[in-house]
Structures are given as structure tokens and as C-alpha cells.
Scaffold this motif. Structure first.
Motif, PDB file in Angstrom:
ATOM      1  N   THR A   1       0.901  -1.469   0.253  1.00 37.99           N
ATOM      2  CA  THR A   1       0.186   0.031   0.233  1.00 37.99           C
ATOM      3  C   THR A   1       0.935   1.096  -0.364  1.00 37.99           C
ATOM      4  N   ILE A   2       1.468   0.585   0.510  1.00 37.10           N
ATOM      5  CA  ILE A   2       2.975   2.066   0.701  1.00 37.10           C
ATOM      6  C   ILE A   2       3.030   2.797  -0.722  1.00 37.10           C
ATOM      7  N   ASP A   3       3.429   2.091  -1.625  1.00 36.61           N
ATOM      8  CA  ASP A   3       3.549   2.262  -3.255  1.00 36.61           C
ATOM      9  C   ASP A   3       2.755   2.529  -3.896  1.00 36.61           C
ATOM     10  N   LEU A   4       1.388   2.622  -4.092  1.00 32.46           N
ATOM     11  CA  LEU A   4       0.638   2.829  -4.110  1.00 32.46           C
ATOM     12  C   LEU A   4       0.018   4.112  -3.566  1.00 32.46           C
ATOM     13  N   LEU A   5       0.109   4.326  -2.317  1.00 35.08           N
ATOM     14  CA  LEU A   5       0.625   5.837  -2.001  1.00 35.08           C
ATOM     15  C   LEU A   5       1.273   6.365  -2.476  1.00 35.08           C
ATOM     16  N   VAL A   6       2.823   6.643  -2.656  1.00 37.06           N
ATOM     17  CA  VAL A   6       3.581   7.427  -3.101  1.00 37.06           C
ATOM     18  C   VAL A   6       3.406   7.987  -5.108  1.00 37.06           C
ATOM     19  N   GLU A   7       3.131   6.354  -5.297  1.00 33.87           N
ATOM     20  CA  GLU A   7       2.244   6.927  -7.044  1.00 33.87           C
ATOM     21  C   GLU A   7       1.200   7.771  -6.719  1.00 33.87           C
ATOM     22  N   CYS A   8       0.424   7.933  -6.103  1.00 36.96           N
ATOM     23  CA  CYS A   8      -1.309   8.094  -6.002  1.00 36.96           C
ATOM     24  C   CYS A   8      -0.389  10.068  -5.971  1.00 36.96           C
ATOM     25  N   LEU A   9       0.608  10.254  -4.763  1.00 39.81           N
ATOM     26  CA  LEU A   9       0.864  11.363  -4.043  1.00 39.81           C
ATOM     27  C   LEU A   9       1.852  12.356  -4.527  1.00 39.81           C
TER      28      LEU A   9
END
Length: 684
Positions: free
Chosen positions: A99-107
């Protein structure tokens, strides 16, 4: 979810006006102007959360893509930190990536302020999380509240002092005392000698806001002069000696005094309420805290008493305790009785809620119970952690996880479901009766993340266990899941055999919800492998089984998507579009961003087929944006991926590279609501 994540308008409401702190707020603003990580430190009760919230609200207009505050006191497991932040930002852990990768991609391209509140119990995890976010998202700044710094390079630490107490009786501490006193005793005013007494009292409490607020509540039962004398007595009784930091002693004394003034039953309830995470309602308080020592009828009365004494705060029908107050209660609880029976009752009550939610799956009550579990997310996590941390409770944890499965599914929280099921499967022995059920449920979540290959070993074990135990229903559910995995992996023959075998058993056993899900899955399989008429028939049969639940939205939305896909493969783009537009409204209503993402994609194909290439490119842009944030594009299916490539290529060729890119970027900039309106030809 909006294109920009959240606005300042979605920050929590300030429960009371903030008193003082102008200088500290200016320091926070100045620090964030120069540093990407600012940490407000200080002891419990000094007002870190209030200052951070006001600073975030003041700064909302300076961050183009929004401000969001994430409260972490209810998160006990650092492994769920990223999931908690993602959920607060409106993201779903629907991809088979951390999920941290998902967040980084989003932000990554956002100019955004993230406020992480109450981090002291997760300092190491928060440090690693913040490091990753700041490294990958150059436009993001982070404001942290914690009793200690995160200890990171570049961290700007701002110790938050207590409120000022001045001899002239006009400091912020006295102003706060007067304001809270008026709330406790309507018509109260500080005049004459009382102002001098208030200065002495606030000085005695070292200007700590929470201590001052707790003292002000005491004016309901005693005059100010007596209040000050009683406070001096408590300091002498509770002081540990000159080595204790004065502000710590002041707060501990104020809380200890509040504790002393509670009736014995109120003290017991205070201690027991400390087992909750993230709040509770009255029904929960009774279910968990009542027993032979504390009658059910007494819980409500004691709860009112604790509310009057500001030990608990109530918002509508929910109660909460400040962390410092909860910690005091937890320490007291450890002294007065064993904690495990209380934790077990807490788990059992959450299990009853989850059981009701599971029974309501694919009924008109589905959304109500899903929202109920949304409200108890911290408590649910605490109950699961208890089960998988305490020997002998593991099987109960897997049963609870099984009942939570449908709510994880409806909310696209596939990653969180996998996390708990993985923990449970690792904790129970190979012969545990709950194991097979947990295996196929875990595997199904994996298929929804496009991670079907990792589901196959779990399904193989589940088949062996269900055959060994003669568990016909479990065997059918496992075959249904295996058919789903085979469909996504392109093995149509195997998928068909699995679905047929599951259908025969589930139809004979009359399992309505299982049959509805199977029919929609078979419908997707038929549409995917060139049988659109059969796909439509499967979905119509699912809808027939749903006749007793006209308000159900989640599976109706997915059934509509599958029917739209069948119309697409049948070459009927007009009926495809009509099904999609109805489905998009349902997906929006039930808050399923994964469904919305795939609906946008399919409608973009329709526009391309109608030679509306600019509109198609715009929706392709929206569909390209949201999968990075909420779910798997094109369900991870290679056949759908090939259609996407073909139609995107047509649109690019018709428009030219520059125009295609311009429309695609426009779609990526639309908010979720704007994209839904665009799909309905209601142009932003």
C-alpha cells in the motif's frame, strides 16, 4: 475520490474554539514553508492535536491538492499504518502491491499536506513511512504530532509549550480556564479576586490545557477557592518528588483528581472503556463493560457521569476518550482486574456485528452493516490482533475474518483482508476446521487484486481439506474461486468446469448469496470467452435471485458491468453504454472505486467505437488515473488489456499524439464526481 485528494473542508471539526497559540501557529506555518517534515512534540494534554488541526485548516488554501489529517491513536499494528493513511485519503488497497507504493504513486505529483496525528506509539513505523513518502513525492509535506521526534534527517522539531500563565491574569491559560468554566457553569464570569485565584490555579497546573479543562469542569460541584485548595491537596498526595517534570505532574494530578472524584462504578467503567480503539457507542459499552460487578443498567448512568466530568466526549451517538485519559484508565485496569476477559468480550461483540454484516450480504441491509463496520475499523483491527496474538484465540480470529470478508470485498479492501487472513492461517494448525474457509476467501481476494497465480496453492490446499472433511459447501466455494482465478488467467475450459461443478452443488443446497455471486462470475467468464448471450442470461438469473433485495447495490452494479461487457462483445455499443451509466451510479452510491474505474474504461471504448475519440481519450485518462489510486485496471485480464491497446491506438491515430495527450490529461485532472457526470454527457 476526487482528482485532488481532499480539501481543508474535510478536516475534522474543531470541538471548541482554540485559545491562544497564535505564536505557535505562526511557527508551524514558517517551519512548513522551509521544511518538508515538521514534528510538533510535547507531553500528553499539551494541545498538539488542536494546534496541528488549526494549522492544517489555515494552510489548506496553500496546498493545491489538499490537506488531510490522519488520526493514528487507534492503530496498534504498524503493519497497517499505510493502509490507514490510504483509507483516510480515499484510496483502496485493491492492488497486489504494498500500500505504501500505492500511496507514493498517488501522491507523486501532488502538492499536498499530510498530517499524522498521535505517532508516539508507532515512531519507528511512522519514520519509515514518512521517509518513503517524502523520498517519492517531492510536493508533499508532512506535519506530525508525537510525544517524541521521529528522529529523521531534515525533521524540524517544534516543542509545544504549555499555555502562558501571567501574573496579570490575562494569559492564554486563564483565558482557556474561563472559557471552559463558562461551558461547565453557564453564566460563570471571572471577576475580582476570582481572577487571581484562576492565575494561581493555572500556574499550579503549569498551563497544561487538558489539566486546565479538567479542573474547570470541577466548578460544577465546588467554588473556585475550594477548587484551588483541593488541587493543592491532590498535588501533595500524588506528587512523586522534585525530579518529576512539573507539567507531567500537573497533568497526572489533574487526571488523578478527576479519577478520585468519580464514583467507584465510574472508575471501573473508565478503566474498562480503555479497551476500545477509535471510539464506541452506548450499546458497545454495555456489551463489553457490563458484568456482575457493573450491571447493564448502571453502564449508561456511569457513562453520563463520565461525560459530565469530561472523561469521555460524545459526538452524536459515538463516545471517545483522549489518549492520555485512555492510558490512565488502562493503567488502572491492569491493577483492578484481568484484562483478557474484557478483551474477549470486546472481540465477541465485534464478532456479533460482523456476523450480522455477513448475514446481510447481498440484501437491502448490506450497505447499512458495511457502514457499521466502517465505523468500527479500529476496533475490528484490535479484535483481530487480540485473536492472532493470544494463544487459544486463533480459530475465533479466523471465524471473525470470515464474517468480515464480504465487507472487505464490498469496500475493495483486498489488501487488508489478505493481511489478516494470512496472519490467521499462519497461526492455526493444519487441521483447524476454519482453515479451508479462510484459504478460499484469501484466494478470492488475491484474484480481485490480479494476483491469481498466488491464489492457486491456497485453493489446492482448500480442495484437499474440503474433500477430506466432506465439506460440500466449502468445496463448491473453492471451485467457484478457482474458476475465477482461471478466468483471469485465460484458462476458459478449466474455469467453465470449476463453475459448473460449483453451480450444481450451490443450486442443490439453495445458497442464495453464493449463487448470485457465482452467476455474475460465470457471466463475466461467458462474456470474456465469446458467449455474450450466455453472459446476459447469467446476470439476469443473478438479478432474479435479487428480487427480494431491490435496494442492494454492490452486486447489481457488477452485474450491470458484466452485462455491459457482454453487449460490447456482441457489438451493441448503445446498450453497453446504457448499462454502464446505470452501473456507474450504483458504483458511486456504494463507494466502489474499482467498479467505477472499470466502468470508465469500458465507456471510453464505447466512445471510441462511436468515433467520439476526444471523449474516449478523456475517459481513458480518468480510467488511467484512478487505477493507480484505487484498483486494478481492466481487472487484470489480458483480453480486456488487448482491447484497450487497440482502441487507445485508434483514438491516438485519429486525434494525433498531441491532441490525444491533451484530452487524456484532461481526464486525469477530473474529479470523480466530474468524471461520473462526464460519462452521463453532463460536461464539467
Amino acid at each position: 475520490m476526487d482528482g485532488s485528494l481532499r480539501s481543508g473542508d474535510e478536516l475534522p471539526e474543531e470541538p471548541t474554539p482554540l485559545v491562544g497559540r497564535a505564536r505557535e501557529l505562526a511557527e508551524v506555518r514558517a517551519a512548513l514553508a522551509g521544511a518538508r517534515l515538521v514534528t510538533l512534540t510535547g507531553p500528553g494534554g499539551v494541545g498538539k492535536t488542536r494546534v496541528a488541526l488549526r494549522a492544517a485548516r489555515d494552510l489548506a488554501g496553500t496546498f493545491r491538492d489538499g490537506v488531510r489529517m490522519v488520526e493514528l491513536s487507534g492503530v496498534r499494528d504498524g503493519a497497517l499504518l499505510a493502509d490507514t493513511v490510504a483509507g483516510a485519503l480515499g484510496l483502496r488497497d485493491a492492488l497486489p502491491v504494498p500500500t505504501i507504493d500505492l500511496l507514493v504513486e498517488c501522491l507523486r505529483d501532488q502538492r499536498f499536506l499530510l498530517v499524522l496525528d498521535t505517532c508516539e506509539h508507532l515512531v519507528g513505523d511512522c519514520g519509515a513511512f514518512v521517509t518513503t513518502v517524502l523520498r517519492g513525492c517531492p510536493g508533499v509535506r508532512v506535519l506530525v504530532t508525537s510525544r517524541q521526534p521521529l528522529g529523521l534527517a531534515g525533521e524540524h522539531v517544534l516543542p509545544l509549550p504549555p499555555l502562558a500563565v501571567t501574573p496579570e491574569a490575562d494569559g492564554a491559560a486563564v483565558e482557556l480556564f474561563a472559557a471552559r468554566a463558562r461551558e461547565a457553569v453557564p453564566g460563570f464570569e471571572l471577576t475580582g479576586a476570582d481572577r487571581d485565584l484562576a492565575v494561581l490555579l493555572c500556574g499550579r497546573l503549569d498551563g497544561v490545557p487538558l489539566a486546565i479543562e479538567l479542573a474547570a469542569v470541577r466548578l460544577r460541584t465546588m467554588p473556585l477557592e475550594r477548587l484551588l485548595r483541593r488541587l493543592d491537596d491532590m498535588f501533595r498526595l500524588l506528587a512523586d518528588g522534585p525530579s518529576e517534570v512539573s507539567r507531567h505532574r500537573a497533568l497526572r494530578t489533574a487526571i488523578g483528581w478527576s479519577h478520585e472524584l468519580c464514583e467507584p462504578r465510574e472508575r471501573l467503567l473508565w478503566a474498562r472503556l480503555s479497551v476500545f480503539a477509535g471510539g464506541f457507542d452506548r450499546v458497545m459499552a454495555v456489551a463489553v463493560c457490563a458484568d456482575e460487578r457493573l450491571a447493564r443498567g448502571a453502564v449508561g448512568e456511569c457513562l453520563r457521569g463520565l461525560e459530565e466530568k469530561s472523561i469521555v466526549q460524545r459526538t452524536d451517538d459515538r463516545y471517545a476518550m483522549l489518549d492520555t485519559i485512555r492510558e490512565y484508565g488502562a493503567a488502572w485496569l491492569n491493577e483492578v482486574e484481568p484484562v483478557r476477559p474484557l478483551r474477549a468480550r470486546h472481540r465477541d461483540h465485534l464478532a456479533r456485528i460482523a456476523s450480522r454484516a455477513a448475514a446481510a450480504w447481498l440484501t437491502d441491509d448490506q450497505e447499512r452493516w458495511t457502514r457499521r463496520l466502517d465505523a468500527e475499523r479500529d476496533n475490528v483491527r484490535l479484535a483481530l490482533d487480540y485473536c492472532f496474538s493470544v494463544p487459544g484465540e486463533e480459530r475465533a480470529g479466523l471465524r471473525l475474518a470470515a464474517d468480515l470478508w464480504s465487507s472487505w470485498l464490498c469496500r475493495s479492501r483486498f489488501g487488508e483482508g489478505r493481511y489478516w487472513l494470512d496472519r490467521g492461517l499462519a497461526a492455526v494448525p493444519a487441521d483447524a476446521p476454519e482453515r479451508a474457509d479462510a484459504l478460499w476467501r484469501n484466494a478470492y481476494l488475491r484474484t480481485n487484486q490480479g494476483d491469481s497465480p498466488s491464489a492457486l496453492p491456497l485453493l489446492a490446499e482448500a480442495l484437499k481439506l474440503t474433500e477430506r472433511d466432506g465439506d460440500e459447501v466449502g468445496y463448491a466455494r473453492t471451485q467457484r474461486t478457482l474458476g475465477t482465478a482461471a478466468t483471469f488467467m485465460g484458462d476458459g475450459d478449466r474455469a467453465g468446469r470449476c463453475f459448473d461443478e460449483a453451480l450444481e452443488i450451490l443450486r442443490r443446497r439453495g445458497l442464495r448469496a453464493d449463487l448470485i455471486l457465482l452467476r455474475v462470475l460465470r457471466g463475466f467468464h461467458c462474456a470474456r470467452f465469446g458467449e455474450p448471450a450466455a453472459a446476459l442470461a447469467e446476470c439476469d438469473e443473478a438479478f432474479r435471485l435479487l428480487e427480494d433485495a431491490p435496494a442492494e447495490g454492490w452486486v447489481r452494479a457488477w452485474g450491470g458491468y458484466v452485462k455491459a461487457l457482454a453487449h460490447w462483445f456482441a457489438g451493441d455499443v448503445e446498450r453497453c453504454a446504457a448499462e454502464l451509466r446505470t452501473g456507474l451510479e450504483l458504483f458511486r452510491r456504494v463507494e466502489d472505486p474499482v467498479g467505477l474505474t472499470n466502468g470508465f474504461e469500458l465507456l471510453a471504448w464505447v466512445f471510441a467505437a462511436q468515433r467520439r475519440y476526444a471523449d474516449g481519450a478523456t475517459l481513458l485518462g480518468a480510467a488511467a488515473r484512478f487505477p493507480a489510486q484505487v484498483g486494478l485496471p481492466r481487472l487484470g485480464d489480458s483480453a480486456l488489456e488487448s482491447v484497450h491497446e487497440r482502441l487507445a491506438g485508434q483514438a491516438r491515430e485519429a486525434l494525433g499524439d498531441d491532441a490525444f495527450a491533451r484530452h487524456h490529461e484532461r481526464g486525469m485532472a477530473l474529479t470523480l464526481d466530474e468524471t461520473v457526470r462526464f460519462a452521463w454527457d453532463d460536461r464539467p
